[in-house]
Design a protein around this motif. Structure first.
Motif, mmCIF file in Angstrom:
data_model
loop_
_atom_site.group_PDB
_atom_site.id
_atom_site.type_symbol
_atom_site.label_atom_id
_atom_site.label_comp_id
_atom_site.label_asym_id
_atom_site.label_seq_id
_atom_site.Cartn_x
_atom_site.Cartn_y
_atom_site.Cartn_z
ATOM 1 N N ASP A 94 8.294 -16.804 4.055
ATOM 2 C CA ASP A 94 7.844 -16.537 4.643
ATOM 3 C C ASP A 94 8.072 -15.288 5.055
ATOM 4 O O ASP A 94 8.456 -14.527 5.780
ATOM 5 C CB ASP A 94 8.194 -17.624 6.494
ATOM 6 C CG ASP A 94 6.844 -17.862 7.479
ATOM 7 O OD1 ASP A 94 6.308 -16.714 7.043
ATOM 8 O OD2 ASP A 94 7.225 -17.996 8.472
ATOM 9 N N PRO A 95 6.855 -14.786 5.174
ATOM 10 C CA PRO A 95 6.684 -13.664 5.257
ATOM 11 C C PRO A 95 6.225 -13.072 6.649
ATOM 12 O O PRO A 95 6.420 -11.655 6.955
ATOM 13 C CB PRO A 95 4.961 -13.165 4.837
ATOM 14 C CG PRO A 95 4.514 -14.049 3.392
ATOM 15 C CD PRO A 95 5.469 -15.726 3.896
ATOM 16 N N ILE A 110 15.968 -31.742 14.266
ATOM 17 C CA ILE A 110 14.845 -30.405 14.573
ATOM 18 C C ILE A 110 14.810 -29.045 15.423
ATOM 19 O O ILE A 110 15.813 -28.424 15.981
ATOM 20 C CB ILE A 110 14.521 -31.938 16.634
ATOM 21 C CG1 ILE A 110 13.008 -31.189 16.857
ATOM 22 C CG2 ILE A 110 14.975 -30.867 17.298
ATOM 23 C CD1 ILE A 110 12.137 -31.436 17.692
ATOM 24 N N GLY A 111 13.672 -28.522 15.048
ATOM 25 C CA GLY A 111 13.726 -27.132 14.748
ATOM 26 C C GLY A 111 11.923 -26.837 14.575
ATOM 27 O O GLY A 111 11.473 -27.838 14.788
ATOM 28 N N GLY A 112 12.008 -25.334 14.795
ATOM 29 C CA GLY A 112 10.240 -25.069 14.232
ATOM 30 C C GLY A 112 10.510 -23.325 13.625
ATOM 31 O O GLY A 112 11.255 -23.228 13.340
ATOM 32 N N SER A 113 9.741 -22.945 13.748
ATOM 33 C CA SER A 113 8.632 -22.160 12.936
ATOM 34 C C SER A 113 9.340 -20.894 14.214
ATOM 35 O O SER A 113 9.373 -20.726 15.077
ATOM 36 C CB SER A 113 7.170 -22.039 13.070
ATOM 37 O OG SER A 113 6.861 -21.367 14.362
ATOM 38 N N LEU A 128 3.410 -19.030 6.249
ATOM 39 C CA LEU A 128 2.719 -19.953 4.872
ATOM 40 C C LEU A 128 2.081 -21.226 5.177
ATOM 41 O O LEU A 128 1.653 -21.774 6.961
ATOM 42 C CB LEU A 128 4.445 -21.314 5.318
ATOM 43 C CG LEU A 128 5.822 -20.421 4.878
ATOM 44 C CD1 LEU A 128 6.645 -21.150 4.951
ATOM 45 C CD2 LEU A 128 5.162 -19.374 3.661
ATOM 46 N N LYS A 129 1.784 -21.628 4.285
ATOM 47 C CA LYS A 129 0.504 -22.943 4.553
ATOM 48 C C LYS A 129 1.327 -24.187 4.634
ATOM 49 O O LYS A 129 2.330 -24.084 3.984
ATOM 50 C CB LYS A 129 -0.515 -23.102 3.624
ATOM 51 C CG LYS A 129 -1.498 -21.422 2.904
ATOM 52 C CD LYS A 129 -2.335 -21.176 4.606
ATOM 53 C CE LYS A 129 -3.168 -20.351 4.008
ATOM 54 N NZ LYS A 129 -3.473 -19.916 5.158
ATOM 55 N N GLU A 180 3.077 -25.563 1.327
ATOM 56 C CA GLU A 180 4.158 -23.872 0.724
ATOM 57 C C GLU A 180 5.172 -24.543 2.033
ATOM 58 O O GLU A 180 6.546 -24.278 1.685
ATOM 59 C CB GLU A 180 4.293 -22.956 1.388
ATOM 60 C CG GLU A 180 2.588 -21.921 0.194
ATOM 61 C CD GLU A 180 2.692 -20.941 0.809
ATOM 62 O OE1 GLU A 180 1.962 -20.046 -0.326
ATOM 63 O OE2 GLU A 180 2.389 -20.880 2.305
ATOM 64 N N ILE A 181 5.259 -25.544 3.106
ATOM 65 C CA ILE A 181 6.309 -25.643 4.203
ATOM 66 C C ILE A 181 7.024 -26.750 3.336
ATOM 67 O O ILE A 181 7.910 -27.461 3.687
ATOM 68 C CB ILE A 181 5.870 -25.622 5.304
ATOM 69 C CG1 ILE A 181 5.641 -24.776 5.641
ATOM 70 C CG2 ILE A 181 7.015 -26.522 5.850
ATOM 71 C CD1 ILE A 181 4.742 -24.900 7.238
ATOM 72 N N ALA A 182 6.365 -27.747 3.067
ATOM 73 C CA ALA A 182 5.972 -29.148 2.380
ATOM 74 C C ALA A 182 6.983 -28.386 1.066
ATOM 75 O O ALA A 182 8.187 -29.141 0.645
ATOM 76 C CB ALA A 182 5.302 -30.008 1.653
ATOM 77 N N ALA A 183 6.756 -27.796 0.152
ATOM 78 C CA ALA A 183 7.460 -26.911 -1.201
ATOM 79 C C ALA A 183 8.624 -26.938 -0.437
ATOM 80 O O ALA A 183 10.110 -27.219 -1.345
ATOM 81 C CB ALA A 183 6.668 -26.705 -2.108
#
Length: 580
Positions: free
Chosen positions: A306-307, A324-327, A335-336, A339-342
């Motif tokens: 993640d830039p 559970i968590g987050g960005s 990220l798009k 990209e998160i799924a990948a």
């Protein structure tokens, strides 16, 4: 089914405003149609689509051919889940159910279209085919828990099936009482009229199919049927394992309220959820507790790529509990959804031996290419290759400059939006400084890059100054950047932070081999301090130095740490040389 439904004529159809659930998308295979509530089913309708019977039998797993898309008899390959729903060739048409009825039988017999990805292939949007597609896309609602839906669609499918297979004169085979029969026939006539109108339209087969599907919705579902369903828009999806997926989506409610809806759509395949609150904010939820990785490993992977995650700000990272968590909270993510799924997939990925060997081969190739470019630059500058000249005539500044440019180009190609994976960020903390002592000792034993070669580093002016600055930079960009970054995804972190990882060990080994390579200038500073130092000890010192620097790069998450340690070791070497 309740037989009492056939004792009276259905009530007139009120106008219904239902949501548009069918969308046309594009993938590598081409344009396809899907349904919001059947995201695993990809429908293709192409006029020229037709495969031989033999090719249909060998089709990819999870393929359903409809009404002539496969030129052969109807069949069910239950092991590979390949089905041909047809009543044209290889069968007695009068004794065979129509395509829409075959689809209905499969669904009512328990075919679960949520258990894997499916491809549904058809070559014409006629009513028999479209009804079959509707049944497959709406299978989640054709359960005993939704008797209203079943009572509405089954008579339509049955009447169309009899007409398609037997003709209009045999509709009494449905067994419907006359008043009820007339009501069902009126609904079917509306569909047939729409089919005729769409046949003359300029729209493509998928657009015509979507229009008919939406009309069937209006005849089957009550107007308020979807009121309780949360609006869910799928943004991306990827496989975590062959049987589990991660879904990135956005919806009108929280992730706990959304989870039952997604479970209904994807069944047991749902492994993780990433819910988008806005373009930069996501909540992660692990649904399946038995995945090969938990969210902690997902956070690590996301933080690597993640830039928006800055190494100098450890509080602004992906994180949370194992469920559970987050960005990142301060800046959000850059990220798009895909990209998160990948990243979730990569966190669950367990490479096999071949994949690890492939990564090792790529890392070795990267190191060889960089050093070859440096060697070529040095040879061109001198007019002859190094092995034809004395060590005193070598020009290490040209070697270093060429290697730096090659390594930087490689990082531009490889890193792209994954700069954290390759250490292209500021250090996350100062814990890597504990490795300064072993790095300095190994440097004094001959592990640092100096390109001494018997020449006086204090006497050759600008060229030597450039070499002193650029050689460590070339080494770190190549071995702790390209090589270590290429190897990192294929190996797990060690059990103890004091043990070197496989990427650190392998990158250090390649660094040591390059340090004592006979085809390059004498990169080891050992001969400067210890002229009688055996080659084996120089190799060992370079390996230990490489391990210390590689571990500092892992702890800091940045190439800055090993580069500073390399310069520190080089400074120690020059001080000792100046005092000796």
């Amino acid at each position: 089914m309740d037989r009492a439904q056939f004792t009276r004529e259905p009530a007139p159809d009120p106008p219904r405003e239902l949501p548009g659930r069918y969308t046309i998308k594009e993938a590598e295979e081409g344009v396809y149609l899907t349904c919001v509530e059947a995201p695993e089913v990809m429908v293709r309708v192409e006029a020229e689509l037709s495969v031989t019977a033999a090719a249909a039998r060998k089709a990819p797993e999870g393929t359903i051919f409809l009404d002539g898309a496969a030129q052969g008899e109807p069949f069910l390959d239950l092991e590979r889940q390949v089905y041909n729903l047809d009543h044209h060739e290889g069968c007695v048409r009068r004794f065979t159910l129509a395509t829409c009825e075959q689809a209905l039988v499969l669904v009512l017999r328990g075919l679960d279209l949520r258990e894997r990805p499916w491809r549904v292939l058809a070559n014409a949007p006629d009513l028999d085919t479209v009804l079959a597609i509707w049944v497959l896309l709406n299978s989640v609602h054709l359960t005993p828990e939704n008797p209203v839906v079943r009572r509405a669609i089954v008579p339509l499918v049955r009447l169309e099936g009899v007409i398609d297979a037997q003709g209009l004169e045999m509709t009494e085979l449905t067994g419907f009482p006359e008043p009820y029969h007339q009501g069902v026939a009126r609904r079917l006539d509306r569909l047939r009229q729409a089919e005729l109108e769409l046949a003359g339209a300029e729209s493509g087969p998928l657009e015509k199919t979507a229009a008919l599907l939406h009309l069937i919705d209006s005849l089957v579902y009550p107007e308020d049927f979807f009121d309780e369903l949360l609006g869910v828009e799928e943004l991306a999806r990827d496989e975590l394992t062959p049987s589990r997926i991660v879904v990135v989506c956005r919806g009108e409610s929280g992730i706990y309220e959304l989870e039952p809806v997604l479970k209904r759509l994807f069944g047991r395949r749902l492994g993780m959820i990433a819910l988008q609150k806005d373009e930069r904010t996501y909540t992660l939820r692990q649904v399946d507790s038995f995945l090969p990785a938990n969210l902690q490993q997902v956070y690590e992977r996301l933080n690597e790529i993640d830039p928006a995650v800055r190494g100098s700000d450890p509080s602004n990272r992906w994180g949370g509990s194992g469920e559970i968590g987050g960005s990142p909270r301060t800046t959000g993510t850059d990220l798009k959804p895909a990209e998160i799924a990948a990243a979730c997939r990569e966190a669950c990925w367990r490479p096999n031996r071949i994949q690890r060997l492939t990564a090792g081969g790529l890392a070795l190739l990267a190191a060889v290419l960089v050093m070859a470019v440096g060697w070529l630059a040095e040879s061109l500058a001198a007019g002859s290759p190094p092995w034809r000249r004395g060590i005193e005539s070598l020009q290490p500044a040209w070697l270093a400059g060429g290697a730096v440019l090659a390594a930087a180009a490689g990082l531009v190609v490889r890193a792209r939006r994954r700069r954290q994976q390759y250490g292209l960020q500021a250090p996350a903390a100062l814990g890597w400084l504990v490795l300064a002592a072993p790095a300095v000792v190994a440097a004094l034993a001959g592990g640092a890059w100096l390109a001494a070669g018997g020449a006086d580093p204090f006497g050759d002016g600008i060229a030597w100054a450039l070499a002193l600055l650029l050689l460590p930079l070339a080494a770190e960009l190549t071995f702790r950047g390209l090589v270590q970054g290429t190897l990192a995804p294929c190996f797990r972190a060690p059990a103890s932070r004091w043990l070197p990882s496989w990427p650190a060990t392998l990158s250090a080994a390649l660094y040591a081999l390059a340090t004592v390579s006979p085809g390059l200038p004498a990169l080891s500073c050992g001969p400067l301090l210890w002229p009688a130092l055996p080659a084996g000890l120089a190799l060992a010192a370079s390996f230990v130095f490489g391990v210390a620097l590689a571990m500092s790069r892992e702890r800091a998450g940045s190439l800055v740490a090993p580069l500073l340690l390399h310069y520190l070791g080089l400074a120690a070497v020059l001080v000792v040389f100046g005092l000796s």
